[in-house]
Write a protein that holds these residues in place. Structure first.
Motif, PDB file in Angstrom:
ATOM      1  N   VAL A   1       0.855  -1.183   0.000  1.00  0.00           N
ATOM      2  CA  VAL A   1       0.000   0.000   0.000  1.00  0.00           C
ATOM      3  C   VAL A   1       0.898   1.242   0.000  1.00  0.00           C
ATOM      4  CG1 VAL A   1      -1.784   1.274   1.248  1.00  0.00           C
ATOM      5  CG2 VAL A   1      -1.724  -1.230   1.349  1.00  0.00           C
ATOM      6  N   GLY A   2       0.703   2.113  -0.986  1.00  0.00           N
ATOM      7  CA  GLY A   2       1.552   3.305  -1.050  1.00  0.00           C
ATOM      8  C   GLY A   2       0.790   4.597  -0.865  1.00  0.00           C
ATOM      9  N   CYS A   3      -0.556   4.519  -0.895  1.00  0.00           N
ATOM     10  CA  CYS A   3      -1.299   5.770  -0.747  1.00  0.00           C
ATOM     11  C   CYS A   3      -2.697   5.469  -0.241  1.00  0.00           C
ATOM     12  CB  CYS A   3      -1.369   6.527  -2.079  1.00  0.00           C
ATOM     13  SG  CYS A   3      -2.478   5.780  -3.284  1.00  0.00           S
TER      14      CYS A   3
ATOM     15  N   SER B   1      -5.772   6.104  -4.114  1.00  0.00           N
ATOM     16  CA  SER B   1      -5.735   5.344  -5.374  1.00  0.00           C
ATOM     17  C   SER B   1      -4.915   6.015  -6.470  1.00  0.00           C
ATOM     18  CB  SER B   1      -7.169   5.081  -5.895  1.00  0.00           C
ATOM     19  OG  SER B   1      -7.862   4.302  -4.962  1.00  0.00           O
ATOM     20  N   ASN B   2      -3.831   6.671  -6.072  1.00  0.00           N
ATOM     21  CA  ASN B   2      -2.991   7.346  -7.056  1.00  0.00           C
ATOM     22  C   ASN B   2      -1.690   6.625  -7.396  1.00  0.00           C
ATOM     23  OD1 ASN B   2      -4.402   9.970  -5.614  1.00  0.00           O
ATOM     24  ND2 ASN B   2      -4.039  10.201  -7.816  1.00  0.00           N
ATOM     25  N   CYS B   3      -1.214   5.740  -6.514  1.00  0.00           N
ATOM     26  CA  CYS B   3       0.174   5.293  -6.675  1.00  0.00           C
ATOM     27  C   CYS B   3       0.327   3.979  -7.412  1.00  0.00           C
ATOM     28  CB  CYS B   3       0.871   5.212  -5.312  1.00  0.00           C
ATOM     29  SG  CYS B   3       0.416   3.750  -4.345  1.00  0.00           S
ATOM     30  N   GLY B   4      -0.684   3.132  -7.381  1.00  0.00           N
ATOM     31  CA  GLY B   4      -0.600   1.874  -8.125  1.00  0.00           C
ATOM     32  C   GLY B   4       0.236   0.783  -7.474  1.00  0.00           C
ATOM     33  N   ALA B   5       0.778   1.046  -6.295  1.00  0.00           N
ATOM     34  CA  ALA B   5       1.641   0.040  -5.650  1.00  0.00           C
ATOM     35  C   ALA B   5       0.886  -1.248  -5.348  1.00  0.00           C
ATOM     36  CB  ALA B   5       2.238   0.617  -4.366  1.00  0.00           C
ATOM     37  N   CYS B   6      -0.424  -1.135  -5.215  1.00  0.00           N
ATOM     38  CA  CYS B   6      -1.257  -2.257  -4.781  1.00  0.00           C
ATOM     39  C   CYS B   6      -1.848  -3.052  -5.946  1.00  0.00           C
ATOM     40  CB  CYS B   6      -2.407  -1.693  -3.957  1.00  0.00           C
ATOM     41  SG  CYS B   6      -3.425  -0.585  -4.978  1.00  0.00           S
TER      42      CYS B   6
ATOM     43  N   LYS C   1      -6.413  -1.691  -8.997  1.00  0.00           N
ATOM     44  CA  LYS C   1      -5.765  -1.209  -7.786  1.00  0.00           C
ATOM     45  C   LYS C   1      -6.516  -1.829  -6.615  1.00  0.00           C
ATOM     46  CE  LYS C   1      -3.813   2.939  -9.831  1.00  0.00           C
ATOM     47  NZ  LYS C   1      -3.817   4.406  -9.989  1.00  0.00           N
TER      48      LYS C   1
ATOM     49  N   CYS D   1      -6.522  -1.379  -3.648  1.00  0.00           N
ATOM     50  CA  CYS D   1      -6.982  -0.490  -2.585  1.00  0.00           C
ATOM     51  C   CYS D   1      -8.288   0.183  -2.961  1.00  0.00           C
ATOM     52  CB  CYS D   1      -5.937   0.574  -2.277  1.00  0.00           C
ATOM     53  SG  CYS D   1      -5.788   1.822  -3.569  1.00  0.00           S
TER      54      CYS D   1
HETATM   55  S1  FES Z   1      -2.240   1.942  -2.580  1.00  0.00           S
HETATM   56 FE1  FES Z   1      -1.909   3.604  -3.902  1.00  0.00          FE
HETATM   57  S2  FES Z   1      -3.198   3.109  -5.567  1.00  0.00           S
HETATM   58 FE2  FES Z   1      -3.578   1.522  -4.186  1.00  0.00          FE
END
Ligand code: FES
Ligand code: FES
Lengths: 813, 180
Positions: free
Chosen positions: B37-39, B42-47, B57, B59
């Protein structure tokens, strides 16, 4: 056993680290889960400046799964004050910095209370049940207003918002003349004020801490760049003996200076775990990170550059206001001071003066962010060089060439009192200009200008250097820094011939496991794959000063070389005994100890086994090849390079497109060209993002309006071009590897290259500055109204601020 | 609420709270901590994971919405010790530094290649727009995705989650990569 065929140093080895990272087998701190572990959620102040008149936690305490609700008042006796390791002057004003606010809050986002619960969700739910009454206090946001007479005060007890004023004067230091005299004797004086907007490091892994108090030592995992310093400081703040604290930085997802910190949450989590006797975890949300993790930059820079009519620089005066935010964190006050030695950059001049006043405001504290003080300096001087060139109607590269230190003049003592050991600005520039096609682009620029094209071409130059490889301990001492700048390494030779390397550096993406393996493989003549690098755990890697300031290779890599030399010396003695010859007759190369002039040899792995079993060692020789070394550099290292950026600016919309970006960096000896190139790419994007996109903005009540990744514009792949990177290799003379460091170079160099290119594209329209970030709106306004409009209100955009206050007063006199 | 999902080839039936996000279900209940989880916007795409063969995504999906679905995470890509070609290409092209964005980046890249087996640079950059990386400057990520495209069989995509020929990543014996 044969040695590696080709040298490891200089080879583009693929990374050892990748195997776990590309398969999801990672140990991020937030992945750690311990039996009985509790979760912390933090309540943060929505107010930028207020007195806490009442906190009611009774309802939160009753909520499901809640074990404890703790306020600043509850922790006041044990939380101490968060450390600031850099009191830059003896009279520096420093407020107490409680981890949890006790009776006042000084920035929006400051932690005021925490809930500890069975699950993270329950902890967060219970936050809503905490009731706090705040009494408004006046909010201080603007640095110029903050230091004016009668200003409202962030910390009334300190009596002023000015924390400290730090001065370097070349006349006093003996490194140059008097700057006022130099200015008076010059033909041309250019004066400009630049706004270095506030940035947010925005590492991708949110910060996280897990503390387990159930062992003999209290173990703290943290997403930190500085496990060793964290252990020391946690002991200092809490009074728990250092021997009872173990800190582990597991996989850490980026830092960029943003995880060079002793955070309130680390201290609070530590205290809660100790109090409750259970493992406790805190992981921040991105929104918490944006508002409460330290920010970077945020300076108002006034520069006066004086030169003769032929373009010879005589003197430079720098007057800074640097925003500390509400508290002095670990190295907050020293960040602008790191820039003090870099404003003169690669140029020769007679006189230099730097005056910086550190200012408190009711904002998130600032501290190190990639480059820390040096990007600000490079931006300002490289912008000034373009402004001076315009004033003199000279080609900006010609002006630089006229003033820079020539390669035959090294080592060179600068007007700021440093000694640059080596460099070749001519070579890097020649290569960059060729790769860029400088002359052809200038011709196209002239043609488009002639034609009145709506899309104008601009060329931006940045010929930077930086001081890195932090740092010689005696210099840090002279600058009143609270610690040394050495680094430690140890090598363990195992009986199977494998090698364990222990380093005090603490990587978080840089690839030390790979590069350190390459260095040791070469030094000892063992296979790359036989080397294992241990780091980031104070129990195995017991001594270190961690990773920041492009120091790891130049300082930590050198410690490794010195430790390897000791291993070889020990092995030589045992080899001589084994082969019944004199130590002086042993030749060592490629892992093999050979008796000079004979075919008799043995390899280092056999010697390691011989040492380990210890059946037959010379008298008085200890049964071990293991060795360690601590290296304290004599000098900084000075990477340099030439960055060239071509932008296309649409004069009708203000839209900026980077058409090409070429850089040639000289980072000394390159150990792994693939990793160096990656560092440059990443650095470039961060620097370009400052020029074009990023800016932390507070509204008039002190609320951060760019508090998510939707508002704070970290660029995506679609926002960025590809880069052409290249290298020249001028060895550093300050360390045996000849390395200089590459972590910050791209970020330092790229910001002025981009802004210079934008200004260059529209200078014929009367523009001499555009405030960062150069949004289409600002560029368009600049074209419409000249530079003043560019620096106009703009406060509603990301990055809005004070503007380039007196750009209109610049120019020749 | 009771859900049944298949994650990386294993079926799970669980009671979940209606508000539980898929990413939290994966990490906290199933221990699939390779997905991060990076944010919180729902902007970072890490998930990013694959839900029935398409990237999402995780999240921004509730666990209950995944009921009955097949999910693939970064941990389910390699088979029998063989890396997925995109994983291999990320390694070979130095497309990661800290590696935090990498799981999401790889999952998104696989989805992108399913739509366009031979994307040009701009297509790759646009296709990865929802995934942030703070370390690499993206250039090597773009190169890796295009390199993977050239190695993958036409038509291989998320449904298949196929694995083409390749070497093991451990040891890093394939040393040389192209330098500019
Ligand atoms: S945690 Fe950043 S988009 Fe899902
Ligand atoms: S590799 Fe660190 S965020 Fe992408």
């Amino acid at each position: 056993m044969t040695a590696t065929v080709e040298p490891e140093v200089g080879r583009a080895r693929l990374r050892k680290e990748d195997a776990r990272l590309i398969t999801g087998r990672t140990r991020w701190t937030d992945n750690i889960s311990l039996p009985g572990m509790l979760h912390v959620a933090v309540l943060r102040s929505p107010m930028a400046h207020a007195r806490i008149s009442n906190i009611d936690v009774s309802a939160a305490k009753e909520a499901s799964g809640v074990l404890a609700v703790v306020t600043g008042a509850d922790l006041a006796d044990e939380q101490g004050s968060l450390p600031c390791a850099w009191p830059i002057t003896e009279d520096m004003k420093a407020p107490p910095a409680p981890a949890l606010a006790v009776d006042t809050v000084n920035f929006a986002g400051e932690a005021v209370a925490v809930v500890v619960a069975r699950s993270a969700a329950e902890a967060h739910d219970a936050l809503e049940a905490i009731d706090i009454d705040y009494e408004d206090l006046p909010v201080v946001l603007d640095m110029n207003e903050a230091i004016a007479d009668g200003a409202d005060l962030v910390h009334p007890d300190l009596g002023s918002n000015a924390s400290a004023t730090w001065i370097f004067d070349s006349a006093e230091a003996g490194s140059g003349g008097d700057v006022e005299q130099a200015i008076a004797a010059s033909d041309v004086v250019v004066e400009r004020t630049f706004r270095q907007q506030r940035l947010i490091p925005a590492f991708m892994e949110p910060r996280s801490v897990v503390v387990d108090p159930t062992g003999e030592q209290i173990t703290m995992w943290s997403a930190t760049q500085i496990p060793h310093i964290l252990r020391w400081m946690t002991s200092a703040v809490t009074g728990v003996p250092e021997t009872k604290i173990r800190v582990i930085a597991p996989d850490v997802g980026g830092g960029f200076g943003g995880k060079l910190q002793i955070t309130p949450e680390e201290i609070v989590t530590f205290l809660l775990a100790r109090r409750l006797g259970r493992p406790v975890k805190w992981t921040e949300s991105r929104s918490e990170s944006m508002v409460s993790a330290h920010h970077g930059r945020d300076q108002i820079q006034k520069l006066t550059l004086a030169a003769t009519q032929d373009g010879t620089i005589k003197g430079l005066k720098v007057e800074l206001l640097a925003d500390m935010g509400a508290y002095l964190r670990l190295v907050t006050p020293g960040v602008p001071i790191l820039g003090a030695f870099m404003y003169n950059a690669i140029y020769k001049m007679d006189a230099y003066k730097f005056v910086c006043t550190n200012v408190f405001t009711n904002k998130t504290p600032t501290d190190a962010y990639r480059g820390a003080g040096r990007p600000e300096a490079t931006y300002a001087i490289e912008r000034m060089m373009d402004e001076l060139a315009a004033e003199l109607s000279m080609d900006p590269m010609e002006l630089r060439r006229k003033n820079w230190i020539k390669h035959e003049e090294f080592p060179f003592n600068t007007v700021a009192g440093l000694t640059y050991d080596s460099g070749n600005y001519e070579a890097a520039t020649a290569k960059a200009m060729e790769d860029f096609g400088y002359d052809a682009l200038r011709a196209e620029q002239a043609e488009r200008r002639e034609r009145g094209d709506a899309v104008q071409l601009g060329i931006g130059i940045s010929t930077y250097t930086e001081m890195c490889g932090l740092a010689p301990s005696r210099v840090l001492g002279a600058l009143s820094y609270g610690a040394g700048g050495w680094e430690h390494a140890a090598i363990r030779m195992l009986p199977t011939g494998k090698v364990e390397v222990i380093t005090g550096t603490s990587p978080h993406g840089q690839g030390h496991e790979t590069v350190w393996s390459q260095i040791v493989a070469d030094k000892l003549g063992v296979p790359f794959d036989d080397v294992e690098v241990l780091h980031g755990d104070t129990q195995s890697s017991h001594k270190g000063m961690d990773s920041y300031g492009s120091r790891s290779l130049a300082v930590g890599g050198t410690a490794l070389v010195l430790a390897a030399d000791k291993v070889i010396d020990k092995a030589r003695t045992i080899a001589a005994h084994m082969m019944e010859c004199s130590v002086d007759d042993i030749e060592f190369s490629g892992g093999s100890m050979k008796v000079r002039g004979t075919d008799t040899s043995t390899d280092i792995q056999s010697i390691a086994l011989q040492a380990h079993v210890a059946h037959d060692l010379p008298d008085g020789v200890e049964p071990s090849l293991d060795s360690e070394a601590t290296f304290d550099p004599e000098n900084f290292s000075f990477p340099h390079g030439t960055h060239l950026c071509a932008t296309e600016v649409d004069t009708e919309t203000g839209q900026v497109r980077i058409r090409s970006y070429v850089c040639v960096d000289d980072v000394g000896k390159v150990v792994n060209p693939m990793i160096v190139e990656g560092q440059v790419h990443g650095g470039l994007v961060q620097g370009i993002a400052q020029a074009l996109f990023e800016g932390a903005v507070h509204d008039e009540s002190g609320t951060l309006t760019t508090g998510t990744l939707a508002d704070y514009l970290v660029p995506s792949a679609a926002d960025m071009p590809s880069f052409t990177t290249g290298h020249t290799e001028t060895l550093a003379t300050s360390n045996p590897l000849g390395v200089k460091g590459v972590g910050e170079a791209g970020t330092i160099a790229s910001t002025p290259a981009v802004v210079n290119a934008i200004v260059d594209a529209v200078r014929h329209r009367g523009v001499n500055d555009v405030e960062m970030p150069c949004t289409p709106m600002r560029v368009w306004q600049a074209i419409q109204g000249g530079s003043q409009a560019a620096a106009g209100p703009g406060g509603t955009e990301s990055g809005g601020g004070l503007g380039s206050l007196d750009a209109s007063q610049g120019g020749a006199r | 609420m009771r859900i049944t999902v298949t994650v990386d080839g294993t079926a799970y039936t669980d009671e979940v709270e209606p508000r539980t996000l898929l990413v939290h279900y994966l990490r906290e209940r199933l221990g699939k901590v390779g997905t991060v989880v990076g944010c919180d916007t729902s902007n970072c795409g890490a998930c990013t994971v694959h839900l029935d063969g398409h990237s999402v995504k995780s999240c921004s999906v509730l666990a209950v919405q995944a009921d009955g679905c097949e999910i693939t995470t970064i941990e389910g890509l390699s088979r029998d010790g063989q890396l997925h070609p995109v994983q291999q290409a990320f390694h070979d092209n130095h497309a990661l530094q800290c590696g935090f964005c990498t799981p999401g980046m790889i999952m998104q890249a696989i989805d992108l290649l399913a739509d366009d087996a031979d994307p040009d640079e701009e297509t790759v950059r646009n296709g990865l727009e929802g995934n942030l990386c703070r370390c690499t400057g993206y250039q090597n990520i773009v190169r890796a995705v295009r390199d993977a495209a050239s190695r993958m069989e036409p038509g291989s995509g998320p449904e298949a989650e196929q694995v083409a020929e390749q070497t093991s990543v451990a040891g890093g014996s394939r040393a040389e990569v192209r330098q500019s």
